[in-house]
Design a protein around this motif. Structure first.
Motif, short mmCIF file in Angstrom:
data_model
loop_
_atom_site.label_atom_id
_atom_site.label_comp_id
_atom_site.label_asym_id
_atom_site.label_seq_id
_atom_site.Cartn_x
_atom_site.Cartn_y
_atom_site.Cartn_z
N GLY A 90 0.82 -1.21 0.00
CA GLY A 90 0.00 0.00 0.00
C GLY A 90 0.85 1.25 0.00
O GLY A 90 0.57 2.21 -0.71
N LYS A 91 1.89 1.24 0.79
CA LYS A 91 2.80 2.38 0.85
C LYS A 91 3.48 2.58 -0.50
O LYS A 91 3.56 3.69 -1.02
CB LYS A 91 3.84 2.18 1.96
CG LYS A 91 4.79 3.36 2.13
CD LYS A 91 5.74 3.09 3.32
CE LYS A 91 6.59 4.29 3.65
NZ LYS A 91 7.64 4.55 2.70
N GLU A 92 3.96 1.48 -1.07
CA GLU A 92 4.64 1.53 -2.37
C GLU A 92 3.69 2.04 -3.46
O GLU A 92 4.05 2.89 -4.27
CB GLU A 92 5.14 0.13 -2.73
CG GLU A 92 5.87 0.03 -4.04
CD GLU A 92 6.31 -1.40 -4.32
OE1 GLU A 92 6.12 -1.82 -5.47
OE2 GLU A 92 6.82 -2.08 -3.42
N TYR A 93 2.45 1.54 -3.45
CA TYR A 93 1.46 1.99 -4.43
C TYR A 93 1.20 3.49 -4.31
O TYR A 93 1.20 4.22 -5.30
CB TYR A 93 0.14 1.22 -4.25
CG TYR A 93 -1.02 1.86 -4.98
CD1 TYR A 93 -1.16 1.72 -6.35
CD2 TYR A 93 -1.95 2.62 -4.30
CE1 TYR A 93 -2.20 2.33 -7.03
CE2 TYR A 93 -3.00 3.24 -4.96
CZ TYR A 93 -3.12 3.09 -6.33
OH TYR A 93 -4.15 3.71 -6.99
N ALA A 94 0.99 3.96 -3.08
CA ALA A 94 0.68 5.38 -2.85
C ALA A 94 1.82 6.27 -3.32
O ALA A 94 1.60 7.29 -3.98
CB ALA A 94 0.40 5.61 -1.37
N GLU A 95 3.04 5.90 -2.98
CA GLU A 95 4.19 6.71 -3.38
C GLU A 95 4.29 6.81 -4.90
O GLU A 95 4.51 7.88 -5.45
CB GLU A 95 5.48 6.14 -2.78
CG GLU A 95 5.56 6.34 -1.28
CD GLU A 95 6.75 5.64 -0.63
OE1 GLU A 95 7.37 4.77 -1.27
OE2 GLU A 95 7.04 5.98 0.52
#
Length: 121
Positions: A37-42
Protein backbone atom coordinates in the motif's frame (compact mmCIF):
# COMPACT_ATOMS: atom_id res chain seq x y z
CA UNK A 1 2.12 20.75 2.67
CA UNK A 2 -0.38 18.83 0.54
CA UNK A 3 -2.39 15.69 1.28
CA UNK A 4 -3.96 13.30 -1.20
CA UNK A 5 -6.55 10.62 -0.49
CA UNK A 6 -6.31 7.33 -2.42
CA UNK A 7 -7.82 3.87 -2.36
CA UNK A 8 -5.18 1.17 -2.67
CA UNK A 9 -5.81 -1.26 -5.56
CA UNK A 10 -3.08 -3.80 -4.78
CA UNK A 11 -5.33 -6.26 -2.98
CA UNK A 12 -9.03 -6.78 -2.14
CA UNK A 13 -8.76 -4.85 1.15
CA UNK A 14 -8.91 -1.49 -0.67
CA UNK A 15 -7.25 0.46 2.12
CA UNK A 16 -7.98 4.17 2.33
CA UNK A 17 -4.62 5.92 2.07
CA UNK A 18 -3.61 9.43 3.04
CA UNK A 19 -0.43 10.66 1.38
CA UNK A 20 1.33 13.73 2.70
CA UNK A 21 3.56 15.58 0.23
CA UNK A 22 5.94 18.45 0.63
CA UNK A 23 7.27 20.07 -2.55
CA UNK A 24 5.99 17.07 -4.56
CA UNK A 25 7.95 14.64 -2.38
CA UNK A 26 6.17 11.99 -0.31
CA UNK A 27 6.70 12.64 3.39
CA UNK A 28 4.23 10.16 4.88
CA UNK A 29 1.73 7.45 3.88
CA UNK A 30 -1.00 6.47 6.33
CA UNK A 31 -3.81 3.91 6.22
CA UNK A 32 -2.00 1.06 4.52
CA UNK A 33 -2.13 -2.37 6.15
CA UNK A 34 0.80 -3.75 4.18
CA UNK A 35 4.02 -2.47 2.55
CA UNK A 36 2.45 -2.76 -0.92
CA UNK A 37 0.00 0.00 0.00
CA UNK A 38 2.80 2.38 0.85
CA UNK A 39 4.64 1.53 -2.37
CA UNK A 40 1.46 1.99 -4.43
CA UNK A 41 0.68 5.38 -2.85
CA UNK A 42 4.19 6.71 -3.38
CA UNK A 43 4.21 5.68 -7.03
CA UNK A 44 0.65 6.87 -7.70
CA UNK A 45 1.30 10.43 -6.53
CA UNK A 46 4.76 10.79 -8.10
CA UNK A 47 4.76 8.70 -11.30
CA UNK A 48 1.38 7.03 -11.99
CA UNK A 49 1.23 4.25 -14.58
CA UNK A 50 -1.60 2.33 -16.23
CA UNK A 51 -2.13 -0.63 -18.54
CA UNK A 52 -3.76 0.22 -21.86
CA UNK A 53 -6.20 -2.28 -23.38
CA UNK A 54 -7.90 -1.75 -26.70
CA UNK A 55 -8.19 -3.23 -30.18
CA UNK A 56 -6.60 -2.58 -33.56
CA UNK A 57 -7.76 -3.30 -37.09
CA UNK A 58 -6.72 -6.49 -38.86
CA UNK A 59 -6.26 -6.91 -42.60
CA UNK A 60 -6.65 -10.31 -44.23
CA UNK A 61 -8.01 -11.98 -41.11
CA UNK A 62 -11.12 -13.92 -40.15
CA UNK A 63 -11.86 -11.09 -37.71
CA UNK A 64 -11.82 -7.35 -38.44
CA UNK A 65 -10.03 -6.44 -35.17
CA UNK A 66 -7.74 -8.00 -32.58
CA UNK A 67 -7.69 -7.17 -28.89
CA UNK A 68 -4.40 -5.75 -27.63
CA UNK A 69 -2.78 -4.52 -24.42
CA UNK A 70 0.48 -2.94 -23.40
CA UNK A 71 3.05 -5.52 -22.28
CA UNK A 72 3.48 -3.54 -19.07
CA UNK A 73 2.18 -0.34 -17.52
CA UNK A 74 2.90 2.96 -19.27
CA UNK A 75 3.00 6.49 -17.85
CA UNK A 76 -0.53 7.72 -17.19
CA UNK A 77 0.11 10.95 -19.07
CA UNK A 78 0.82 8.92 -22.26
CA UNK A 79 -2.51 7.03 -22.27
CA UNK A 80 -4.39 9.50 -24.47
CA UNK A 81 -1.53 9.77 -26.97
CA UNK A 82 -1.19 6.00 -27.18
CA UNK A 83 -4.94 5.43 -27.54
CA UNK A 84 -5.05 8.00 -30.33
CA UNK A 85 -2.15 6.26 -32.12
CA UNK A 86 -4.05 2.95 -32.12
CA UNK A 87 -6.65 4.44 -34.49
CA UNK A 88 -4.14 4.41 -37.34
CA UNK A 89 -2.68 0.94 -36.70
CA UNK A 90 -3.63 -2.01 -38.87
CA UNK A 91 -1.92 -5.39 -38.54
CA UNK A 92 -1.83 -8.21 -41.05
CA UNK A 93 -3.18 -11.66 -40.18
CA UNK A 94 -2.23 -14.21 -39.02
CA UNK A 95 -1.66 -12.89 -35.51
CA UNK A 96 -0.51 -14.98 -32.57
CA UNK A 97 -1.46 -14.24 -28.98
CA UNK A 98 1.43 -12.51 -27.22
CA UNK A 99 2.89 -11.21 -30.50
CA UNK A 100 4.13 -7.63 -30.39
CA UNK A 101 1.98 -5.79 -32.93
CA UNK A 102 3.69 -2.46 -32.18
CA UNK A 103 7.17 -2.12 -30.72
CA UNK A 104 7.88 0.79 -28.34
CA UNK A 105 4.37 2.26 -28.44
CA UNK A 106 4.64 6.08 -28.60
CA UNK A 107 8.23 5.95 -27.34
CA UNK A 108 7.18 4.50 -23.97
CA UNK A 109 9.63 1.61 -24.25
CA UNK A 110 6.64 -0.76 -23.97
CA UNK A 111 5.32 -3.03 -26.72
CA UNK A 112 1.67 -3.44 -27.66
CA UNK A 113 0.81 -7.16 -27.76
CA UNK A 114 -2.07 -9.18 -29.18
CA UNK A 115 -4.30 -10.84 -26.59
CA UNK A 116 -5.82 -13.41 -28.93
CA UNK A 117 -5.06 -15.33 -32.10
CA UNK A 118 -6.48 -14.19 -35.46
CA UNK A 119 -6.17 -16.58 -38.38
CA UNK A 120 -5.78 -15.42 -41.95
CA UNK A 121 -9.04 -15.50 -43.84
Amino acid sequence: METRELICINCPLGCGLTVTLEQKKVIKVEGNTCPKGKEYAEKEVTAPVRMLTSSVRVSGGVMPVVSVKTASAIPKEKIKECAEALKSIEVKAPIVIGEAVVKDLCHTGVDLVATRNVQAG
